[in-house]
Design a protein around this motif. Sequence first.
Motif, PDB file in Angstrom:
ATOM      1  N   ARG A 117     -13.807  -5.943  -2.074  1.00 42.08           N
ATOM      2  CA  ARG A 117     -13.241  -7.165  -1.496  1.00 42.08           C
ATOM      3  C   ARG A 117     -14.379  -7.932  -0.838  1.00 42.08           C
ATOM      4  NH1 ARG A 117      -8.706  -5.333   1.276  1.00 42.08           N
ATOM      5  NH2 ARG A 117      -7.528  -5.794  -0.591  1.00 42.08           N
ATOM      6  N   THR A 118     -14.583  -9.189  -1.276  1.00 37.33           N
ATOM      7  CA  THR A 118     -15.684 -10.009  -0.765  1.00 37.33           C
ATOM      8  C   THR A 118     -15.147 -11.318  -0.214  1.00 37.33           C
ATOM      9  OG1 THR A 118     -17.211  -9.072  -2.393  1.00 37.33           O
ATOM     10  CG2 THR A 118     -17.870 -11.152  -1.365  1.00 37.33           C
ATOM     11  N   LYS A 119     -15.632 -11.671   0.966  1.00 33.36           N
ATOM     12  CA  LYS A 119     -15.298 -12.958   1.584  1.00 33.36           C
ATOM     13  C   LYS A 119     -16.573 -13.788   1.596  1.00 33.36           C
ATOM     14  CE  LYS A 119     -13.531 -14.942   5.877  1.00 33.36           C
ATOM     15  NZ  LYS A 119     -13.014 -14.601   7.220  1.00 33.36           N
ATOM     16  N   LYS A 121     -18.294 -17.478   2.591  1.00 32.11           N
ATOM     17  CA  LYS A 121     -18.150 -18.693   3.401  1.00 32.11           C
ATOM     18  C   LYS A 121     -18.779 -19.842   2.619  1.00 32.11           C
ATOM     19  CE  LYS A 121     -16.720 -19.307   7.269  1.00 32.11           C
ATOM     20  NZ  LYS A 121     -15.332 -19.632   7.565  1.00 32.11           N
ATOM     21  N   ASP A 127     -13.141 -20.587   2.948  1.00 31.71           N
ATOM     22  CA  ASP A 127     -13.447 -19.222   2.532  1.00 31.71           C
ATOM     23  C   ASP A 127     -12.989 -19.015   1.101  1.00 31.71           C
ATOM     24  OD1 ASP A 127     -14.503 -18.467   4.963  1.00 31.71           O
ATOM     25  OD2 ASP A 127     -12.600 -17.697   5.728  1.00 31.71           O
ATOM     26  N   MET A 129     -12.095 -15.774  -1.338  1.00 27.79           N
ATOM     27  CA  MET A 129     -11.852 -14.338  -1.350  1.00 27.79           C
ATOM     28  C   MET A 129     -11.912 -13.858  -2.794  1.00 27.79           C
ATOM     29  SD  MET A 129     -11.469 -13.683   1.816  1.00 27.79           S
ATOM     30  CE  MET A 129     -10.927 -11.999   1.764  1.00 27.79           C
ATOM     31  N   THR A 151      -9.115 -19.327  -3.483  1.00 28.68           N
ATOM     32  CA  THR A 151      -9.574 -20.306  -2.500  1.00 28.68           C
ATOM     33  C   THR A 151      -8.350 -21.065  -2.004  1.00 28.68           C
ATOM     34  OG1 THR A 151      -9.881 -22.191  -4.009  1.00 28.68           O
ATOM     35  CG2 THR A 151     -11.720 -20.620  -3.827  1.00 28.68           C
TER      36      THR A 151
END
Length: 169
Positions: A117-119, A121, A127, A129, A151
Motif C-alpha cells: 500500500r503506497t500513498k 503526495k 493524495d 493511493m 485519486t
Amino acid sequence: MLPRKPILASALAILLLPPLCATPQTESQAPRADFSGRWRMVRDKSDFARATMPDMIIRVVDQHGTTMNVHTLQTIGKKTTSADVSYFIDGTESPNVINGHDAVSRAFWDGPALMIRTKIKLSNSDDEMVLDRWELSDDGQTLTTTSRITTSKGGAELKLVCAKEKVGG
C-alpha cells in the motif's frame, strides 16, 4: 470519463515498485516469495488500462535482509527512464520519491501474495493511493503485479506481467 494524466504519471511508476519480503518467519509460517532476479515485461499479457503501454520494462530486484531494492528501466517510444526504489521489508514504512513526489509504502502478506500500500503526495497536495498485489507463479518464472490506483478524480486497475530472465549463458 476519468482523467488520464494524473493517474498515468504515477501509475506507471507504481508498477515499477518492487515487492517486499516477509518479516522473520516462525515455524508456522510458510516460506515467503523471493522476488530477486531480472524481470522483463510480457507485453501481450499486461494491461495498462487507459495509460500508454510501455514498449519495454525491465526490473531488477535485489532482496537482502530487511531491504528490497529495485532498479527499473522503462521505454516508451524513444524515451527511456530509470527508477530506483528501496523498501524496508520488516513491516515498517518505506519512504521513497516516485516521479518527483514523496511516497510512503507499507507491505503485508495476503496468503502467498504480497500487498504493498503506497500513498503518494501529488504536486497539487492531493493524495494518490496505490494498492499493489505481487504474485509469483508456482514455478517462480512469472511475476504478476496488479495495481489499483485511486485519486480524488477516479481510479484505474493495471496489470504488469513479467517473465524472469535467465542469468548467464
